[in-house]
Enzyme design. Structure first.
Site, mmCIF file in Angstrom:
data_model
loop_
_atom_site.group_PDB
_atom_site.id
_atom_site.type_symbol
_atom_site.label_atom_id
_atom_site.label_comp_id
_atom_site.label_asym_id
_atom_site.label_seq_id
_atom_site.Cartn_x
_atom_site.Cartn_y
_atom_site.Cartn_z
ATOM 1 N N HIS A 30 -3.365 7.216 1.855
ATOM 2 C CA HIS A 30 -3.764 5.877 1.431
ATOM 3 C C HIS A 30 -5.156 5.607 1.981
ATOM 4 O O HIS A 30 -5.426 5.842 3.161
ATOM 5 C CB HIS A 30 -2.770 4.845 1.958
ATOM 6 C CG HIS A 30 -3.253 3.436 1.841
ATOM 7 N ND1 HIS A 30 -3.734 2.914 0.664
ATOM 8 C CD2 HIS A 30 -3.343 2.444 2.766
ATOM 9 C CE1 HIS A 30 -4.097 1.656 0.870
ATOM 10 N NE2 HIS A 30 -3.865 1.348 2.137
ATOM 11 N N CYS B 7 0.812 -1.224 0.000
ATOM 12 C CA CYS B 7 0.000 0.000 0.000
ATOM 13 C C CYS B 7 0.845 1.274 0.000
ATOM 14 O O CYS B 7 0.371 2.340 -0.382
ATOM 15 C CB CYS B 7 -0.950 0.007 1.197
ATOM 16 S SG CYS B 7 -2.093 -1.386 1.209
ATOM 17 N N ASN C 263 -10.117 0.001 -0.555
ATOM 18 C CA ASN C 263 -8.664 0.038 -0.455
ATOM 19 C C ASN C 263 -8.067 -0.551 -1.730
ATOM 20 O O ASN C 263 -8.146 -1.753 -1.958
ATOM 21 C CB ASN C 263 -8.218 -0.765 0.775
ATOM 22 C CG ASN C 263 -6.715 -0.759 0.990
ATOM 23 O OD1 ASN C 263 -5.952 -0.427 0.104
ATOM 24 N ND2 ASN C 263 -6.301 -1.153 2.184
#
Length: 325
Positions: A252, A113, A282
């Site tokens: 993020h 990520c 996500n």
């Protein structure tokens, strides 16, 4: 002084949008359960013919168009992904070929990520060193292909997509450095001791299989809030700025609770935080450039704004970058 300036952005999403209600028809969950814990209402899931490479290529094309460039103007591609098309070659080379480029370096970065922050930092260093003049930096993922769809605690959290920046070298005089666009500071970190908190239980040299994503959510949340707040302070100190100078934070997009907790630790209003987790879920390395592109296209991020990018992912890896739009 050479500064890396973002001159174009683009993004791409799969055709298939899956709502929480649709997920609830397949697994033991509900729209209310997902919204309360994550803020997510929907996500995009790659279908037949849609890959990390194809989404990355579409995002790169959009970014090139936004910058008024074509592939002949590019001399570097850095692609962040944890879900490459193949074990090798690098998916970046697939994108290079699809765009009609050849000869210049194109490679992948794997930091999950945080991958886009690592890729952007790498491109920035290469530009400032003179190794490149104009780069495509991409975050692209098809996380749906490594999810355990029987694990409702993880499969509801993720989606697929891609985002891209065009970054070019620009000379900046010392007298104009404060107001000139470009990347001002970047800090990156990793701590491998926590790798068992967020990982995929497979790999080419271990199981010989792709594996599925596994996560201990509560522990990840705790580390994320602390680590992100610390790295944001580090970047501000490096750049000689304070939190009060920030116009926008593009984080993020892990879940809404992490975004809120990180903003509160820095004393920032959620009105200054770009939030797309509700519609994209996500998307790992794609989430920061995707969110930035959305906020730029809808007029929130304007030329001259001071923007903080930040992310944390499996590894653990984490980082942040401060740039002037």
């Amino acid at each position: 002084m050479i500064r890396s300036v973002v001159i174009g952005t683009g993004s791409a999403l799969p055709k298939n949008c899956v709502s929480n209600a649709e997920l609830a028809e397949r697994i033991d969950t509900s729209d209310a359960w997902i919204r309360e814990r994550t803020g997510i209402t929907q996500r995009y899931i790659a279908g037949d013919g849609e890959t990390t490479g194809s989404l990355a290529t579409d995002a790169a094309r959009a970014a090139l168009a936004d910058a008024g460039c074509d592939i002949a103007d590019i001399d570097l591609i850095v692609l962040a992904t944890a879900t490459p098309d193949r074990t090798f070659p690098a998916t970046a080379t697939t994108v290079q070929f699809a765009l009609g480029g050849r000869g210049f370096p194109a490679f992948d970065v794997a930091a999950v990520c945080s991958g886009f922050l690592y890729a952007l930092g790498t491109a920035d260093a290469m530009i400032r060193s003179g190794m490149a003049k104009r780069a495509i930096v991409i975050g692209a993922e098809t996380f749906s292909r490594i999810l355990d769809w029987d694990d409702r605690g993880t499969c509801v959290l993720f989606g697929d997509g891609a985002g891209a920046f065009i970054v070019e070298a620009r000379e900046v005089g010392d007298d104009a450095a404060d107001d000139a666009p470009g990347i001002l500071a970047t800090r990156l970190h990793a701590e491998g001791e926590h790798s068992d908190l967020l990982y995929v239980d497979g790999g080419a040299s271990t199981t010989g299989e792709i594996g599925k994503l596994r996560m201990k959510g509560r522990e990840v949340f705790r580390h994320a809030v602390v680590n992100l707040a610390e790295v944001l302070r580090e970047v501000l100190e490096q750049a000689g700025r304070t939190a009060a100078d920030i116009d926008w934070v593009v984080p993020h997009q892990a879940n809404a609770r992490i975004l809120d907790a990180t903003a509160r630790k820095l004393g920032l209003s959620m009105d200054q935080v770009v939030v797309t987790v509700d519609r994209h879920a996500n998307t790992s390395a794609a989430s920061v450039p995707l969110a930035y592109d959305v906020a730029k296209k809808d007029g929130r991020i304007k030329p001259g704004d001071l923007v903080m990018l930040e992310a944390m992912g499996g590894g653990f890896t984490w980082g942040a970058s401060l740039l002037r739009a």
